[in-house]
Design a protein around this motif. Structure first.
Motif, mmCIF file in Angstrom:
data_model
loop_
_atom_site.group_PDB
_atom_site.id
_atom_site.type_symbol
_atom_site.label_atom_id
_atom_site.label_comp_id
_atom_site.label_asym_id
_atom_site.label_seq_id
_atom_site.Cartn_x
_atom_site.Cartn_y
_atom_site.Cartn_z
ATOM 1 N N PRO A 17 34.235 83.010 42.967
ATOM 2 C CA PRO A 17 34.537 83.735 41.732
ATOM 3 C C PRO A 17 33.611 83.299 40.601
ATOM 4 O O PRO A 17 33.267 82.132 40.487
ATOM 5 C CB PRO A 17 35.988 83.351 41.428
ATOM 6 N N ALA A 18 33.209 84.250 39.810
ATOM 7 C CA ALA A 18 32.288 83.962 38.720
ATOM 8 C C ALA A 18 33.022 83.278 37.569
ATOM 9 O O ALA A 18 34.171 83.591 37.273
ATOM 10 C CB ALA A 18 31.656 85.258 38.228
ATOM 11 N N THR A 19 32.329 82.362 36.919
ATOM 12 C CA THR A 19 32.891 81.703 35.752
ATOM 13 C C THR A 19 32.747 82.638 34.554
ATOM 14 O O THR A 19 32.037 83.638 34.604
ATOM 15 C CB THR A 19 32.154 80.388 35.464
ATOM 16 N N ALA A 20 33.400 82.287 33.471
ATOM 17 C CA ALA A 20 33.319 83.105 32.259
ATOM 18 C C ALA A 20 31.870 83.185 31.756
ATOM 19 O O ALA A 20 31.412 84.236 31.314
ATOM 20 C CB ALA A 20 34.223 82.529 31.176
ATOM 21 N N ALA A 21 31.143 82.079 31.846
ATOM 22 C CA ALA A 21 29.753 82.066 31.393
ATOM 23 C C ALA A 21 28.885 82.977 32.265
ATOM 24 O O ALA A 21 28.009 83.688 31.760
ATOM 25 C CB ALA A 21 29.202 80.637 31.417
ATOM 26 N N GLU A 22 29.140 82.976 33.585
ATOM 27 C CA GLU A 22 28.365 83.842 34.486
ATOM 28 C C GLU A 22 28.663 85.312 34.213
ATOM 29 O O GLU A 22 27.768 86.154 34.242
ATOM 30 C CB GLU A 22 28.675 83.502 35.938
ATOM 31 N N LYS A 23 29.928 85.625 33.943
ATOM 32 C CA LYS A 23 30.303 87.006 33.637
ATOM 33 C C LYS A 23 29.631 87.468 32.338
ATOM 34 O O LYS A 23 29.119 88.578 32.256
ATOM 35 C CB LYS A 23 31.820 87.134 33.499
ATOM 36 N N GLU A 24 29.634 86.597 31.330
ATOM 37 C CA GLU A 24 29.007 86.935 30.053
ATOM 38 C C GLU A 24 27.503 87.110 30.221
ATOM 39 O O GLU A 24 26.913 88.036 29.668
ATOM 40 C CB GLU A 24 29.304 85.839 29.021
ATOM 41 N N ALA A 25 26.876 86.241 31.008
ATOM 42 C CA ALA A 25 25.434 86.356 31.252
ATOM 43 C C ALA A 25 25.115 87.671 31.966
ATOM 44 O O ALA A 25 24.142 88.344 31.619
ATOM 45 C CB ALA A 25 24.939 85.167 32.074
ATOM 46 N N ALA A 26 25.937 88.062 32.933
ATOM 47 C CA ALA A 26 25.714 89.328 33.650
ATOM 48 C C ALA A 26 25.877 90.514 32.699
ATOM 49 O O ALA A 26 25.097 91.472 32.737
ATOM 50 C CB ALA A 26 26.679 89.440 34.822
ATOM 51 N N ARG A 27 26.890 90.456 31.823
ATOM 52 C CA ARG A 27 27.114 91.536 30.863
ATOM 53 C C ARG A 27 25.917 91.658 29.919
ATOM 54 O O ARG A 27 25.424 92.761 29.643
ATOM 55 C CB ARG A 27 28.393 91.286 30.057
ATOM 56 N N LEU A 28 25.426 90.525 29.440
ATOM 57 C CA LEU A 28 24.281 90.533 28.532
ATOM 58 C C LEU A 28 23.013 91.042 29.219
ATOM 59 O O LEU A 28 22.212 91.752 28.609
ATOM 60 C CB LEU A 28 24.053 89.135 27.950
#
Length: 133
Positions: A75-86
């Motif tokens: 599962p992706a961490t919050a930081a990984e999810k934010e980086a993907a969104r950006l």
């Protein structure tokens, strides 16, 4: 008399390291042996039974952890999810930037575009520019 170091004893002891493949091979061979064969294997490889026990514990722990994990990506961490969104937003905006200059350069003659920007527009009636404001 010269000080000649003993070739059997290294100047500084160094820990031996073992790869996971080597550990698995030795464990499989050890568990397949009878009592005398186990002793011969340990002597041949220069190992102790305590090392075999700890390797067995490591193997069992690893197997239990592997069984407890779900298959697939972690599962992706919050930081990984934010980086993907950006990254997605950056790609979208970069795509818009490559389209916008063509519209601006090719569309300056367009009355709608010029009027939307508050720039003077070309009026065919008067043969010149008229203010769109």
């Amino acid at each position: 008399m010269e000080d000649v170091p003993d070739p059997q004893v290294p100047a500084k002891a160094q820990r031996r390291t073992y790869t996971a493949r080597y550990k698995a091979k030795v464990l499989a061979e050890y568990e397949a042996c009878d009592r005398e064969g186990k002793g011969a294997l340990l002597r041949r490889e220069g190992l102790y039974t305590s090392l075999i026990s700890s390797w067995r514990d490591q193997r069992d722990r690893g197997a239990l952890e592997a069984l407890g994990r779900s298959s697939g990506a972690a599962p992706a961490t919050a930081a990984e999810k934010e980086a993907a969104r950006l990254r997605r937003e950056n790609e979208r905006l970069t795509g818009e930037l490559t389209v916008l200059p063509r519209e601006v350069v090719n569309g300056w003659g367009s009355e709608d575009l010029r009027a939307g920007c508050g720039l003077p527009t070309h009026s065919p009636d008067h043969g010149g520019l008229r203010d769109s404001r």
